[in-house]
Design an enzyme around this catalytic site. Structure first.
Site, PDB file in Angstrom:
ATOM      1  N   ASN A  10     -45.540 -75.650  -7.765  1.00  0.00           N
ATOM      2  CA  ASN A  10     -44.574 -75.046  -6.812  1.00  0.00           C
ATOM      3  C   ASN A  10     -44.331 -73.606  -7.170  1.00  0.00           C
ATOM      4  O   ASN A  10     -43.445 -73.574  -8.284  1.00  0.00           O
ATOM      5  CB  ASN A  10     -43.436 -75.979  -6.719  1.00  0.00           C
ATOM      6  CG  ASN A  10     -42.103 -75.346  -5.982  1.00  0.00           C
ATOM      7  OD1 ASN A  10     -42.321 -74.210  -5.119  1.00  0.00           O
ATOM      8  ND2 ASN A  10     -41.044 -75.886  -6.141  1.00  0.00           N
ATOM      9  N   TRP A  11     -44.800 -72.665  -6.855  1.00  0.00           N
ATOM     10  CA  TRP A  11     -44.453 -71.237  -7.242  1.00  0.00           C
ATOM     11  C   TRP A  11     -43.445 -70.661  -6.736  1.00  0.00           C
ATOM     12  O   TRP A  11     -43.052 -69.396  -7.198  1.00  0.00           O
ATOM     13  CB  TRP A  11     -45.844 -70.404  -6.719  1.00  0.00           C
ATOM     14  CG  TRP A  11     -47.175 -70.864  -7.360  1.00  0.00           C
ATOM     15  CD1 TRP A  11     -47.376 -71.860  -8.388  1.00  0.00           C
ATOM     16  CD2 TRP A  11     -48.590 -70.334  -7.188  1.00  0.00           C
ATOM     17  NE1 TRP A  11     -48.691 -72.040  -8.359  1.00  0.00           N
ATOM     18  CE2 TRP A  11     -49.478 -71.121  -7.740  1.00  0.00           C
ATOM     19  CE3 TRP A  11     -49.108 -69.337  -6.308  1.00  0.00           C
ATOM     20  CZ2 TRP A  11     -50.823 -70.849  -7.835  1.00  0.00           C
ATOM     21  CZ3 TRP A  11     -50.490 -68.996  -6.381  1.00  0.00           C
ATOM     22  CH2 TRP A  11     -51.349 -69.669  -7.017  1.00  0.00           C
ATOM     23  N   LYS A  12     -42.634 -71.114  -5.883  1.00  0.00           N
ATOM     24  CA  LYS A  12     -41.286 -70.981  -5.643  1.00  0.00           C
ATOM     25  C   LYS A  12     -41.563 -69.112  -5.113  1.00  0.00           C
ATOM     26  O   LYS A  12     -42.592 -68.898  -4.677  1.00  0.00           O
ATOM     27  CB  LYS A  12     -40.203 -70.795  -6.678  1.00  0.00           C
ATOM     28  CG  LYS A  12     -40.235 -72.354  -7.306  1.00  0.00           C
ATOM     29  CD  LYS A  12     -38.885 -72.657  -7.935  1.00  0.00           C
ATOM     30  CE  LYS A  12     -39.092 -74.250  -8.474  1.00  0.00           C
ATOM     31  NZ  LYS A  12     -37.960 -74.504  -9.313  1.00  0.00           N
ATOM     32  N   GLU A  98     -33.489 -76.631  -4.285  1.00  0.00           N
ATOM     33  CA  GLU A  98     -33.126 -75.382  -3.898  1.00  0.00           C
ATOM     34  C   GLU A  98     -32.784 -74.950  -2.424  1.00  0.00           C
ATOM     35  O   GLU A  98     -31.920 -73.922  -2.221  1.00  0.00           O
ATOM     36  CB  GLU A  98     -34.168 -74.620  -4.524  1.00  0.00           C
ATOM     37  CG  GLU A  98     -34.209 -74.305  -6.048  1.00  0.00           C
ATOM     38  CD  GLU A  98     -35.257 -74.057  -6.855  1.00  0.00           C
ATOM     39  OE1 GLU A  98     -36.326 -73.732  -6.274  1.00  0.00           O
ATOM     40  OE2 GLU A  98     -35.504 -74.335  -8.035  1.00  0.00           O
ATOM     41  N   GLU A 168     -36.988 -85.262  -8.565  1.00  0.00           N
ATOM     42  CA  GLU A 168     -36.515 -84.029  -9.332  1.00  0.00           C
ATOM     43  C   GLU A 168     -34.914 -83.908  -9.629  1.00  0.00           C
ATOM     44  O   GLU A 168     -34.214 -83.617  -8.730  1.00  0.00           O
ATOM     45  CB  GLU A 168     -36.818 -82.442  -8.429  1.00  0.00           C
ATOM     46  CG  GLU A 168     -38.313 -82.713  -8.182  1.00  0.00           C
ATOM     47  CD  GLU A 168     -38.593 -81.185  -7.787  1.00  0.00           C
ATOM     48  OE1 GLU A 168     -39.815 -80.850  -8.746  1.00  0.00           O
ATOM     49  OE2 GLU A 168     -38.243 -80.319  -7.065  1.00  0.00           O
ATOM     50  N   GLY A 174     -35.958 -76.217 -14.109  1.00  0.00           N
ATOM     51  CA  GLY A 174     -35.920 -74.753 -14.778  1.00  0.00           C
ATOM     52  C   GLY A 174     -35.072 -74.425 -15.764  1.00  0.00           C
ATOM     53  O   GLY A 174     -34.814 -73.704 -16.185  1.00  0.00           O
ATOM     54  N   GLY A 234     -42.780 -76.473 -11.499  1.00  0.00           N
ATOM     55  CA  GLY A 234     -42.333 -74.944 -11.309  1.00  0.00           C
ATOM     56  C   GLY A 234     -42.620 -74.216 -12.211  1.00  0.00           C
ATOM     57  O   GLY A 234     -43.856 -73.596 -12.260  1.00  0.00           O
ATOM     58  N   GLY A 235     -41.969 -73.541 -13.233  1.00  0.00           N
ATOM     59  CA  GLY A 235     -42.096 -72.923 -14.059  1.00  0.00           C
ATOM     60  C   GLY A 235     -43.514 -72.787 -14.917  1.00  0.00           C
ATOM     61  O   GLY A 235     -44.357 -71.768 -14.890  1.00  0.00           O
TER      62      GLY A 235
HETATM   63  P1  PGA Z   1     -39.403 -76.449 -13.089  1.00  0.00           P
HETATM   64  O1  PGA Z   1     -39.426 -76.793 -11.599  1.00  0.00           O
HETATM   65  O2  PGA Z   1     -40.727 -77.205 -13.365  1.00  0.00           O
HETATM   66  O3  PGA Z   1     -39.380 -75.281 -13.298  1.00  0.00           O
HETATM   67  O4  PGA Z   1     -38.385 -77.301 -13.569  1.00  0.00           O
HETATM   68  C1  PGA Z   1     -39.741 -77.814 -10.935  1.00  0.00           C
HETATM   69  C2  PGA Z   1     -39.471 -77.780  -9.219  1.00  0.00           C
HETATM   70  O5  PGA Z   1     -38.218 -77.286  -8.797  1.00  0.00           O
HETATM   71  O6  PGA Z   1     -40.089 -78.088  -8.361  1.00  0.00           O
END
Ligand code: PGA
Length: 252
Positions: A10-12, A98, A168, A174, A234-235
């Protein structure tokens, strides 16, 4: 029940078109021979078309990070599930924490989005998860239960076959504070139980992915848990080496 692990980056809100295509290319090239894991990437909307083109002919699937529930009309700023399908998406993330936190998304909206995704031929990745306060107050299972009930309301067995659930915990996203494999498995087993109650045997085939500070060095222990069938990353999905380290978790 064997479930093919589902790993989604998930590149956000990161990376422009050129950067997205570059990362997608590195992932595509490395994932080529890997068949025992399903790999998916979710770039920003503006990069979807270009990344989709680059992924053509590869086993890496394209996901969007959100969709609207109407197909078309006077909805300024929105993107429909049909249009996501049109640019090559096969999955869409709905109900990410989010979205819930910053855009006030409620379970009823997540439900409409997931239904719209299915109607457009996309597979929804439905996210659930408790806050730190809810965990501390012993409300984790109640919260997850309510989110599943609201988000999957009206879904039948046919829909179940197409779903991915992402658990999650918000306090782990994050933050570098990954849930322990035991903490995560406890919730995943609870989710599995609920899915089986709603969908009978089909509930057993639904992949439940974990998200929240997944890294190459903790992926294996998490993914070895009986009800953890993947990762929403994510990260660590923003760098090819880190993401591929998670994709290849079995050799880690
Ligand atoms: P993260 O994010 O790996 O940076 O904790 C996960 C996500 O929000 O899907």
């Amino acid at each position: 029940m064997t479930r093919v692990p589902f790993i989604c980056g998930n590149w956000k809100l990161h990376k422009n078109v050129a950067e997205s295509v570059e990362l997608a290319t590195a992932i595509k090239n490395a994932v080529g021979p890997i068949r025992d894991v399903e790999v998916t990437i979710a770039p920003v909307f503006t990069a979807l078309y270009a990344v989709g083109k680059r992924l053509e002919g590869s086993s890496v699937a394209l996901a969007a990070q959100d969709c609207f529930w109407k197909s078309d009309g006077a909805y300024t700023g929105e993107v429909s599930a049909e249009l996501l399908r049109d640019v090559g998406c096969s999955y869409v993330i709905v109900g990410h924490s989010e979205r819930r936190q910053f855009f006030g998304e409620l379970d009823a909206a997540v439900n409409l989005k997931a239904k719209a995704a299915l109607a457009a031929g996309l597979r929804p990745i439905v996210c659930v998860g408790e806050s730190e306060r809810e965990r501390d107050a012993g409300e984790t299972f109640g919260r997850i239960s309510a989110q599943l009930e609201g988000s999957l309301e009206g879904f039948g067995q046919e829909a179940a076959a197409k779903l991915v659930i992402a658990y999650e915990p918000i306090w782990a996203i994050g933050t570098g504070r990954t849930a322990t494999p035991g903490q995560a498995e406890e919730v995943h087993a609870f989710v599995r139980d609920r899915l089986k109650k709603q969908f009978s045997a089909a509930g057993d085939s639904i992949r439940i992915a974990y998200g929240g500070s997944v890294k190459p060095d903790n992926a294996r222990l998490l993914l070895e848990q009986p009800n953890i069938d993947g990762a929403l990353v994510g990260g660590a999905s923003l760098k090819a080496d880190d993401f591929l380290g998670i994709v290849k978790y079995r050799s880690g």
